[in-house]
Write a protein that holds these residues in place. Structure first.
Motif, PDB file in Angstrom:
ATOM      1  N   PHE A 153      -7.382 -82.459 -36.801  1.00 48.48           N
ATOM      2  CA  PHE A 153      -6.481 -81.384 -37.197  1.00 48.48           C
ATOM      3  C   PHE A 153      -6.521 -81.107 -38.698  1.00 48.48           C
ATOM      4  O   PHE A 153      -5.639 -80.418 -39.218  1.00 48.48           O
ATOM      5  N   THR A 154      -7.531 -81.621 -39.393  1.00 49.52           N
ATOM      6  CA  THR A 154      -7.645 -81.381 -40.831  1.00 49.52           C
ATOM      7  C   THR A 154      -7.804 -79.891 -41.113  1.00 49.52           C
ATOM      8  O   THR A 154      -8.681 -79.225 -40.535  1.00 49.52           O
ATOM      9  N   VAL A 155      -6.976 -79.353 -41.998  1.00 44.31           N
ATOM     10  CA  VAL A 155      -7.043 -77.948 -42.399  1.00 44.31           C
ATOM     11  C   VAL A 155      -7.112 -77.892 -43.920  1.00 44.31           C
ATOM     12  O   VAL A 155      -6.254 -78.457 -44.610  1.00 44.31           O
ATOM     13  N   ARG A 156      -8.110 -77.214 -44.439  1.00 47.32           N
ATOM     14  CA  ARG A 156      -8.314 -77.137 -45.883  1.00 47.32           C
ATOM     15  C   ARG A 156      -7.377 -76.135 -46.535  1.00 47.32           C
ATOM     16  O   ARG A 156      -6.896 -76.344 -47.642  1.00 47.32           O
ATOM     17  N   HIS A 157      -7.140 -75.017 -45.848  1.00 44.48           N
ATOM     18  CA  HIS A 157      -6.306 -73.957 -46.415  1.00 44.48           C
ATOM     19  C   HIS A 157      -5.264 -73.536 -45.381  1.00 44.48           C
ATOM     20  O   HIS A 157      -5.394 -72.486 -44.738  1.00 44.48           O
ATOM     21  N   PRO A 158      -4.225 -74.363 -45.195  1.00 41.89           N
ATOM     22  CA  PRO A 158      -3.259 -74.091 -44.116  1.00 41.89           C
ATOM     23  C   PRO A 158      -2.532 -72.758 -44.253  1.00 41.89           C
ATOM     24  O   PRO A 158      -2.309 -72.083 -43.247  1.00 41.89           O
ATOM     25  N   ALA A 159      -2.155 -72.370 -45.450  1.00 39.82           N
ATOM     26  CA  ALA A 159      -1.424 -71.105 -45.615  1.00 39.82           C
ATOM     27  C   ALA A 159      -2.290 -69.918 -45.199  1.00 39.82           C
ATOM     28  O   ALA A 159      -1.814 -68.991 -44.540  1.00 39.82           O
ATOM     29  N   GLU A 160      -3.557 -69.951 -45.570  1.00 40.41           N
ATOM     30  CA  GLU A 160      -4.454 -68.852 -45.228  1.00 40.41           C
ATOM     31  C   GLU A 160      -4.760 -68.836 -43.732  1.00 40.41           C
ATOM     32  O   GLU A 160      -4.807 -67.768 -43.103  1.00 40.41           O
ATOM     33  N   LEU A 161      -4.958 -70.016 -43.147  1.00 43.72           N
ATOM     34  CA  LEU A 161      -5.209 -70.078 -41.711  1.00 43.72           C
ATOM     35  C   LEU A 161      -3.999 -69.564 -40.936  1.00 43.72           C
ATOM     36  O   LEU A 161      -4.148 -68.812 -39.965  1.00 43.72           O
ATOM     37  N   GLU A 162      -2.809 -69.947 -41.377  1.00 41.50           N
ATOM     38  CA  GLU A 162      -1.593 -69.477 -40.718  1.00 41.50           C
ATOM     39  C   GLU A 162      -1.447 -67.972 -40.855  1.00 41.50           C
ATOM     40  O   GLU A 162      -1.081 -67.283 -39.892  1.00 41.50           O
ATOM     41  N   ARG A 163      -1.748 -67.443 -42.026  1.00 41.65           N
ATOM     42  CA  ARG A 163      -1.606 -66.006 -42.238  1.00 41.65           C
ATOM     43  C   ARG A 163      -2.555 -65.213 -41.362  1.00 41.65           C
ATOM     44  O   ARG A 163      -2.158 -64.205 -40.762  1.00 41.65           O
ATOM     45  N   ARG A 164      -3.776 -65.662 -41.262  1.00 41.82           N
ATOM     46  CA  ARG A 164      -4.775 -64.895 -40.510  1.00 41.82           C
ATOM     47  C   ARG A 164      -4.684 -65.104 -39.001  1.00 41.82           C
ATOM     48  O   ARG A 164      -4.837 -64.151 -38.234  1.00 41.82           O
ATOM     49  N   PHE A 165      -4.453 -66.349 -38.600  1.00 37.63           N
ATOM     50  CA  PHE A 165      -4.577 -66.649 -37.172  1.00 37.63           C
ATOM     51  C   PHE A 165      -3.378 -67.373 -36.565  1.00 37.63           C
ATOM     52  O   PHE A 165      -3.440 -67.756 -35.398  1.00 37.63           O
ATOM     53  N   GLY A 166      -2.290 -67.510 -37.328  1.00 35.52           N
ATOM     54  CA  GLY A 166      -1.135 -68.224 -36.791  1.00 35.52           C
ATOM     55  C   GLY A 166      -0.594 -67.608 -35.525  1.00 35.52           C
ATOM     56  O   GLY A 166      -0.335 -68.299 -34.529  1.00 35.52           O
ATOM     57  N   HIS A 167      -0.419 -66.287 -35.519  1.00 38.06           N
ATOM     58  CA  HIS A 167       0.138 -65.651 -34.322  1.00 38.06           C
ATOM     59  C   HIS A 167      -0.863 -65.642 -33.170  1.00 38.06           C
ATOM     60  O   HIS A 167      -0.471 -65.601 -31.997  1.00 38.06           O
ATOM     61  N   VAL A 168      -2.167 -65.717 -33.482  1.00 38.18           N
ATOM     62  CA  VAL A 168      -3.179 -65.833 -32.435  1.00 38.18           C
ATOM     63  C   VAL A 168      -3.049 -67.199 -31.752  1.00 38.18           C
ATOM     64  O   VAL A 168      -3.077 -67.297 -30.513  1.00 38.18           O
ATOM     65  N   LEU A 169      -2.901 -68.243 -32.552  1.00 41.09           N
ATOM     66  CA  LEU A 169      -2.709 -69.580 -31.995  1.00 41.09           C
ATOM     67  C   LEU A 169      -1.456 -69.632 -31.135  1.00 41.09           C
ATOM     68  O   LEU A 169      -1.450 -70.235 -30.055  1.00 41.09           O
ATOM     69  N   ASP A 170      -0.382 -68.989 -31.597  1.00 39.39           N
ATOM     70  CA  ASP A 170       0.859 -68.991 -30.841  1.00 39.39           C
ATOM     71  C   ASP A 170       0.694 -68.290 -29.496  1.00 39.39           C
ATOM     72  O   ASP A 170       1.148 -68.791 -28.459  1.00 39.39           O
ATOM     73  N   TYR A 171       0.034 -67.129 -29.505  1.00 45.98           N
ATOM     74  CA  TYR A 171      -0.166 -66.384 -28.253  1.00 45.98           C
ATOM     75  C   TYR A 171      -1.008 -67.198 -27.277  1.00 45.98           C
ATOM     76  O   TYR A 171      -0.668 -67.336 -26.094  1.00 45.98           O
ATOM     77  N   MET A 172      -2.110 -67.757 -27.791  1.00 41.46           N
ATOM     78  CA  MET A 172      -2.994 -68.517 -26.917  1.00 41.46           C
ATOM     79  C   MET A 172      -2.316 -69.772 -26.399  1.00 41.46           C
ATOM     80  O   MET A 172      -2.467 -70.133 -25.217  1.00 41.46           O
ATOM     81  N   ALA A 173      -1.559 -70.455 -27.251  1.00 41.23           N
ATOM     82  CA  ALA A 173      -0.854 -71.655 -26.811  1.00 41.23           C
ATOM     83  C   ALA A 173       0.146 -71.313 -25.722  1.00 41.23           C
ATOM     84  O   ALA A 173       0.249 -72.019 -24.703  1.00 41.23           O
ATOM     85  N   ARG A 174       0.901 -70.234 -25.912  1.00 42.99           N
ATOM     86  CA  ARG A 174       1.879 -69.843 -24.893  1.00 42.99           C
ATOM     87  C   ARG A 174       1.204 -69.556 -23.567  1.00 42.99           C
ATOM     88  O   ARG A 174       1.648 -70.024 -22.511  1.00 42.99           O
ATOM     89  N   VAL A 175       0.135 -68.776 -23.598  1.00 48.25           N
ATOM     90  CA  VAL A 175      -0.547 -68.416 -22.355  1.00 48.25           C
ATOM     91  C   VAL A 175      -1.097 -69.653 -21.657  1.00 48.25           C
ATOM     92  O   VAL A 175      -0.972 -69.804 -20.434  1.00 48.25           O
ATOM     93  N   GLU A 176      -1.695 -70.554 -22.426  1.00 49.41           N
ATOM     94  CA  GLU A 176      -2.254 -71.763 -21.813  1.00 49.41           C
ATOM     95  C   GLU A 176      -1.149 -72.642 -21.234  1.00 49.41           C
ATOM     96  O   GLU A 176      -1.307 -73.224 -20.145  1.00 49.41           O
ATOM     97  N   LEU A 177      -0.026 -72.739 -21.928  1.00 53.39           N
ATOM     98  CA  LEU A 177       1.063 -73.593 -21.452  1.00 53.39           C
ATOM     99  C   LEU A 177       1.787 -72.999 -20.255  1.00 53.39           C
ATOM    100  O   LEU A 177       2.483 -73.730 -19.527  1.00 53.39           O
TER     101      LEU A 177
END
Length: 284
Positions: free
Chosen positions: A31-55
């Protein structure tokens, strides 16, 4: 024409999925992330959508058992022993990543079964409608898994381009390796069943599919807008019809082969365009 080899191919395919692709072990994910703020800004809501659908596969199993009161045994083996354990693990590690980025956990709906599915479930008890409901299940599965394959490919490439290789290679890449096997199951099942349906059943499948299609995980206007935002972040919102064509290629071939030259069913194209417009109409 249905062949006797299809059930054997399906059984071999499901067995191979279970043996070669066990649920992802969270201990193998870096789970190492080099630039967490940038990753969250660009893809945070994508991760949330995909996590919800998978769960939400727990609810999906309820939907399947409602819609298919007497499914073939191979379908049960697939969703019970392969699809459900793999997908719930996908959701768990995606959700873990977004929480580590400072986002709230996903809020999946685990127990709601819509009125339309309850009606289909009631109809499925009638022998004449059982195969119609099964065909709708396979079509939905195909569209869902094909969307997932495309989305995970795009997400992998976007995260890798950011230099977040730990995430792209130990989290997203293992997930995207498992999704095509799910798609192949639905495609094999759909092709086999469609070849055996009487003309009136094919007509009914087309009609019900036209009325019920929705992008994966988009059960209301808010979620359709969320899906449109995901399309935007993955770089496909400017060409939603192209994305629709890729998602529905086999559905177009099977259901609408009699309409030569049709690139994608209108209901699929409209659903993706609508999602994009809903996302664009939101306040900045």
């Amino acid at each position: 024409m249905r062949t006797t080899s299809t059930p054997r191919r399906l059984a071999e395919h499901v067995a191979r999925l279970g043996e070669e692709h066990p649920p992802i072990d969270p201990a193998t994910v870096d789970f190492t992330v080099r630039h967490p703020a940038e990753l969250e800004r660009r893809f945070g809501h994508v991760l949330d959508y995909m996590a919800r659908v998978e769960l939400e596969v727990d609810r999906n199993v309820l939907e399947i058992t409602t819609m298919l009161p007497d499914p073939p045994e191979i379908d049960v083996v697939f969703y019970r022993d392969v699809w459900h354990p793999q997908e719930t693990r996908h959701g768990a590690i995606l959700d873990e990543l977004q929480v580590r980025l400072g986002r709230a956990p996903a809020t999946p709906d685990l127990d709601s079964v819509g009125a339309k599915l309850r009606v289909l479930g009631a109809l499925a008890h009638l022998p004449a409608f059982q195969d119609v409901c099964r065909m709708l299940y396979y079509l939905t599965g195909m569209a869902t898994e094909r969307s997932a394959v495309l989305a995970y490919n795009l997400l992998h490439d976007g995260v890798a381009e950011m230099g977040e290789h730990a995430i792209s290679e130990t989290l997203i890449a293992p997930i995207r390796r498992q999704e095509p096997g799910h798609y192949a199951f639905y495609q094999l099942s759909a092709r086999d069943l469609w070849s055996a349906l009487a003309p009136w059943r094919r007509w009914l499948v087309r009609r019900l599919r036209t009325l019920s299609f929705a992008p994966v995980g988009a059960n209301d206007a808010a979620q359709r807008g969320d899906f449109g935002a995901v399309m935007g972040s993955l770089g496909v919102a400017d060409a939603p019809d192209d994305f629709a064509i890729q998602v529905a290629r086999v559905e177009t071939e099977l259901l609408w082969a009699h309409r030569d030259g049709l690139a994608v069913p209108g209901y699929v194209a409209r659903a993706f365009r609508d999602a994009v417009e809903l996302a664009r109409d939101r306040p900045a």
